[in-house]
Design a protein around this motif. Structure first.
Motif, mmCIF file in Angstrom:
data_model
loop_
_atom_site.group_PDB
_atom_site.id
_atom_site.type_symbol
_atom_site.label_atom_id
_atom_site.label_comp_id
_atom_site.label_asym_id
_atom_site.label_seq_id
_atom_site.Cartn_x
_atom_site.Cartn_y
_atom_site.Cartn_z
ATOM 1 N N LEU A 325 0.888 -1.147 0.000
ATOM 2 C CA LEU A 325 0.000 0.000 0.000
ATOM 3 C C LEU A 325 0.920 1.188 0.000
ATOM 4 O O LEU A 325 1.255 1.731 1.031
ATOM 5 C CB LEU A 325 -0.906 -0.033 1.211
ATOM 6 C CG LEU A 325 -1.836 -1.241 1.152
ATOM 7 C CD1 LEU A 325 -2.777 -1.230 2.317
ATOM 8 C CD2 LEU A 325 -2.624 -1.223 -0.147
ATOM 9 N N THR B 101 -1.910 11.697 -8.403
ATOM 10 C CA THR B 101 -2.230 10.275 -8.291
ATOM 11 C C THR B 101 -2.623 9.721 -9.662
ATOM 12 O O THR B 101 -2.244 8.606 -10.025
ATOM 13 C CB THR B 101 -3.376 10.066 -7.291
ATOM 14 O OG1 THR B 101 -3.036 10.729 -6.068
ATOM 15 C CG2 THR B 101 -3.589 8.599 -7.003
ATOM 16 N N VAL B 222 -8.227 1.067 -4.044
ATOM 17 C CA VAL B 222 -7.937 1.256 -2.623
ATOM 18 C C VAL B 222 -6.636 2.015 -2.455
ATOM 19 O O VAL B 222 -6.530 2.982 -1.691
ATOM 20 C CB VAL B 222 -7.849 -0.109 -1.912
ATOM 21 C CG1 VAL B 222 -7.444 0.077 -0.469
ATOM 22 C CG2 VAL B 222 -9.153 -0.854 -2.026
ATOM 23 N N LEU B 223 -5.641 1.573 -3.221
ATOM 24 C CA LEU B 223 -4.331 2.217 -3.139
ATOM 25 C C LEU B 223 -4.405 3.671 -3.529
ATOM 26 O O LEU B 223 -3.769 4.527 -2.924
ATOM 27 C CB LEU B 223 -3.375 1.539 -4.104
ATOM 28 C CG LEU B 223 -2.921 0.178 -3.700
ATOM 29 C CD1 LEU B 223 -2.002 -0.355 -4.768
ATOM 30 C CD2 LEU B 223 -2.200 0.279 -2.392
ATOM 31 N N THR B 225 -6.891 5.661 -3.239
ATOM 32 C CA THR B 225 -7.496 6.431 -2.146
ATOM 33 C C THR B 225 -6.444 6.781 -1.108
ATOM 34 O O THR B 225 -6.333 7.920 -0.663
ATOM 35 C CB THR B 225 -8.609 5.600 -1.487
ATOM 36 O OG1 THR B 225 -9.446 5.080 -2.505
ATOM 37 C CG2 THR B 225 -9.416 6.437 -0.533
ATOM 38 N N LEU B 226 -5.655 5.760 -0.730
ATOM 39 C CA LEU B 226 -4.570 6.027 0.203
ATOM 40 C C LEU B 226 -3.566 6.994 -0.411
ATOM 41 O O LEU B 226 -3.016 7.859 0.259
ATOM 42 C CB LEU B 226 -3.847 4.720 0.541
ATOM 43 C CG LEU B 226 -4.610 3.679 1.344
ATOM 44 C CD1 LEU B 226 -3.877 2.357 1.323
ATOM 45 C CD2 LEU B 226 -4.787 4.148 2.772
ATOM 46 N N ALA B 284 -7.842 9.817 4.225
ATOM 47 C CA ALA B 284 -7.526 8.929 3.105
ATOM 48 C C ALA B 284 -7.079 7.566 3.628
ATOM 49 O O ALA B 284 -7.492 6.529 3.114
ATOM 50 C CB ALA B 284 -6.447 9.549 2.224
ATOM 51 N N THR B 285 -6.248 7.578 4.676
ATOM 52 C CA THR B 285 -5.784 6.316 5.249
ATOM 53 C C THR B 285 -6.953 5.513 5.796
ATOM 54 O O THR B 285 -7.104 4.324 5.512
ATOM 55 C CB THR B 285 -4.786 6.590 6.392
ATOM 56 O OG1 THR B 285 -3.774 7.455 5.905
ATOM 57 C CG2 THR B 285 -4.167 5.304 6.890
ATOM 58 N N GLY B 288 -9.245 4.312 2.951
ATOM 59 C CA GLY B 288 -8.581 3.289 2.161
ATOM 60 C C GLY B 288 -8.591 1.953 2.875
ATOM 61 O O GLY B 288 -8.893 0.913 2.280
ATOM 62 N N ARG B 289 -8.298 1.980 4.165
ATOM 63 C CA ARG B 289 -8.271 0.731 4.936
ATOM 64 C C ARG B 289 -9.677 0.164 5.083
ATOM 65 O O ARG B 289 -9.860 -1.053 5.079
ATOM 66 C CB ARG B 289 -7.686 0.987 6.314
ATOM 67 C CG ARG B 289 -6.297 1.510 6.224
ATOM 68 C CD ARG B 289 -5.712 1.568 7.596
ATOM 69 N NE ARG B 289 -4.496 0.799 7.608
ATOM 70 C CZ ARG B 289 -4.032 0.186 8.664
ATOM 71 N NH1 ARG B 289 -4.698 0.229 9.787
ATOM 72 N NH2 ARG B 289 -2.916 -0.470 8.617
ATOM 73 N N GLN B 292 -10.474 -1.490 1.921
ATOM 74 C CA GLN B 292 -9.683 -2.716 1.827
ATOM 75 C C GLN B 292 -10.325 -3.833 2.646
ATOM 76 O O GLN B 292 -10.456 -4.962 2.184
ATOM 77 C CB GLN B 292 -8.288 -2.411 2.354
ATOM 78 C CG GLN B 292 -7.295 -3.516 2.148
ATOM 79 C CD GLN B 292 -5.977 -3.155 2.796
ATOM 80 O OE1 GLN B 292 -5.926 -2.354 3.733
ATOM 81 N NE2 GLN B 292 -4.919 -3.740 2.308
#
Lengths: 332, 300
Positions: A325, B101, B222-223, B225-226, B284-285, B288-289, B292
């Motif tokens: 990630l 991004t 997902v990535l 977003t992070l 964002a973290t 994202g999680r 996930q």
């Protein structure tokens, strides 16, 4: 024999990376519009006449055909000669080796502190027993980590200065040679890294403690502390080790910001001023030293990882250079 | 798995258990993050609605006002309202982050998909292994310039500025994405559904666009977003270093950089724009999680 082969493979890989980086920079600077000589004679808008340009061009060998320039650069590189800085007018190797120790000390201290903090949080939350306490410890740990990993160095540094230097007056606001002057820069560099390492370490530790071998250890009558320290700790450390390359990136980027913020001399500040002044030899020098550090760190991480986790054996598996990630908070 | 330990590990962040996904407590951060995202979306879409004042309007008499009723988050050295500037700055800061991004993902697709398709076994002529071998070498070299290093090198070539910042940050994130896309494509390439599509006589392009890519891009979303959080942080770091958006613009990093000079006089000039960046990165973290964990819950 296996070790020798491993060493040779690593060495070849490292040399390839250095050659590629040098070549990349060489090609890159010739692809962009603008005359590199401009940076030598005083930056864009310089009042230097055509003679000064011609002189500078001859002095830095920029009047040779490209292929000759490239050959010269590689030949010099092999001899450890990184060229002469456009802005400082001293050999790049000299400028870099002068600035390297300070940044190395800063980065090493921050790296150590980050590991210490991350491991402490991971162990603390693992050892917090009782349904309520462990849930609170978990929530607090994960909240702290997400916050720490999200905090940009430049903001964290400013806030630390505001609290500990401006308001409380405990520590100097700029870096000094005394240990007290190192506290804030090191803390600024360490905390975001600690937040990130803490996330992956705590997760890995939790997975390990829920696995059959931990259950077996408990069944043998081992205390919870013993299970965590003897069986869990390695698993907590592993993702941290395999993310060393990523951690190095965080430390290098952070050093650029921290050294600017705390007016501390070092490689980061040298790089920043070189980038601002478009001093290509100096940029190349700093980047090559960083890439070399990366190669060395990755090789060392490879060895340490195998020592900590015998399951990996002696195969040269390709390992993560960055967390999967990629961004700032995930499982590697 | 009846050890008492298991139940407590279940609620740990990133734990794969159903308990974590369903418990209300673990959704609380996600709800908070969603609120932040909603606020930011409003700030990007209609900044004037959230903060009617002019972000560039100076008011010298009110310079360095502390946070209070008149100026919620205080004012800067020219009397510009910090709250207004943060709200109006969301558009440029977030646009830079999202665009960077996008650039990173675009580059990563160009590198990762061919590498994944040609990686590993099979000596078929349509799958030349040298493609993967050379792309992997390139990625290896790019990984040796970690973090902002690649971005700084790019800026040294191209000169500072907003566009450069977008490309530079995108470039820095591309190798990481590329490696994941390569792994995803490699994993899916021989999946049953792809084999089925092949047996059904679907064309190569159609399999790639209709089957491989949509499935490979799930985890990448997902990535991304992070990644937007990280990109916002990096872009503002570059602004802070004086390599990104130029000063008068209400961009968060540039605001912080300006506030640094007045740190001892007006802490609010530094603290609040920084909090905005932290809020974006942390949300964002968390989001994202959360995504996930949900994706894993579905696939499990």
């Amino acid at each position: 024999m296996k070790i020798l082969r491993w060493l040779l493979t690593r060495l070849a890989g490292g040399l390839f990376v250095l050659w590629a980086v040098a070549t990349l920079v060489f090609i890159g600077i010739r692809l962009v519009p603008g005359d590199p000589v401009e940076a030598i004679v005083g930056g864009p808008g310089s009042q230097a006449g055509p003679e000064a340009f011609a002189l500078a061009r001859a002095e830095y060998g920029l009047d040779e055909p490209l292929i000759v320039q490239y050959g010269l650069m590689l030949a010099n590189l092999v001899r450890g000669d990184l060229g002469t800085s456009y802005s400082l007018k001293v050999p790049v190797a000299e400028a870099v080796s002068e600035q390297l120790p300070g940044t190395l000390a800063l980065a090493l201290l921050a790296w150590g502190l980050a590991w210490l903090l991350a491991l402490s949080v991971a162990l603390f939350t693992a050892l917090a027993t009782g349904p309520r306490l462990s849930r609170v410890a978990d929530a607090a740990g994960s909240g702290l980590e997400i916050f720490a990993a999200a905090v940009p160095h430049f903001w964290l540094g400013s806030v630390l200065v505001l609290v500990f230097a401006t308001s409380l007056g405990w520590l100097p606001p700029v870096a000094t040679d005394s240990p007290a002057g190192l506290v804030l820069p090191v803390a600024t560099l360490a905390l975001p890294l600690a937040g990130f390492l803490g996330q992956v370490m705590r997760e890995s530790l939790a997975t390990a403690l829920a696995s059959p071998f931990a259950l077996a250890a408990r069944a043998r009558g081992e205390s919870e502390t013993g299970v965590v320290l003897r069986h869990g700790l390695r698993h907590a450390a592993l993702p941290g080790i395999s993310l060393s390359g990523w951690a190095l990136g965080s430390l290098i980027s952070g050093a650029v910001v921290v050294e600017a913020l705390f007016a501390r001399g070092g490689l980061g500040r040298t790089l920043l001023s070189a980038v601002t002044l478009r001093d290509i030899p100096l940029v190349t020098g700093v980047v090559l030293v960083s890439a070399l550090t990366y190669v060395v760190v990755m090789a060392a991480a490879d060895v340490v990882e195998r020592l900590v986790d015998p399951r990996l054996g002696t195969t040269t598996a390709t390992r993560a250079a960055q967390p999967d990630l990629a961004a700032g908070g995930g499982r590697p | 798995m009846s050890a008492p330990r298991t139940s407590s590990t279940g609620s740990r962040a990133g734990g794969r258990t159903r308990a974590a996904a369903s418990s209300a407590a673990s959704n609380l951060p996600a709800v908070a993050a969603a609120a932040v995202v909603l606020f930011l979306a409003a700030a990007v879409a209609a900044p004037g609605w959230l903060a009617p004042a002019d972000p560039l309007g100076i008011e010298p008499a009110a310079a360095f006002s502390a946070p209070g009723p008149g100026h919620l988050l205080g004012t800067d050295e020219s009397g510009r309202d910090i709250y207004t500037r943060i709200v109006h700055g969301a558009r440029s800061s977030l646009t830079i982050g999202v665009a960077a991004t996008g650039v990173g993902l675009g580059l990563a697709l160009l590198l990762g998909v061919p590498a994944g398709l040609t990686a590993g076994r099979r000596g078929r002529r349509v799958h030349p292994r040298w493609v993967d071998a050379s792309i992997s070498r390139v990625l290896e070299v790019l990984f040796a310039l970690p973090g902002l290093l690649l971005a700084l090198v790019f800026i040294a070539f191209a000169g500072p500025g907003v566009t450069t910042t977008v490309v530079a940050v995108g470039l820095s994130t591309a190798p990481g994405y590329a490696r994941i896309i390569r792994t995803q494509v490699l994993r899916l390439r021989d999946a049953e559904m792809v084999q089925a599509a092949r047996v059904l006589g679907r064309s190569r392009t159609r399999i790639l666009l209709g089957h491989l890519l949509p499935n490979a891009l799930g985890p990448v979303a997902v990535l991304a977003t992070l990644g937007v959080g990280q990109a916002v942080v990096w872009a503002s770091a570059l602004s802070f270093l004086g390599l990104g958006a130029p000063p008068p613009a209400p961009e968060w990093g540039a605001m912080l950089s300006a506030g640094r000079t007045y740190l001892s006089v007006a802490w609010w000039m530094t603290v609040f724009p920084g909090l905005a960046i932290v809020a974006v990165a942390a949300s964002a973290t968390v989001l994202g999680r959360w995504m996930q964990r949900r994706a894993e819950g579905v696939s499990a």
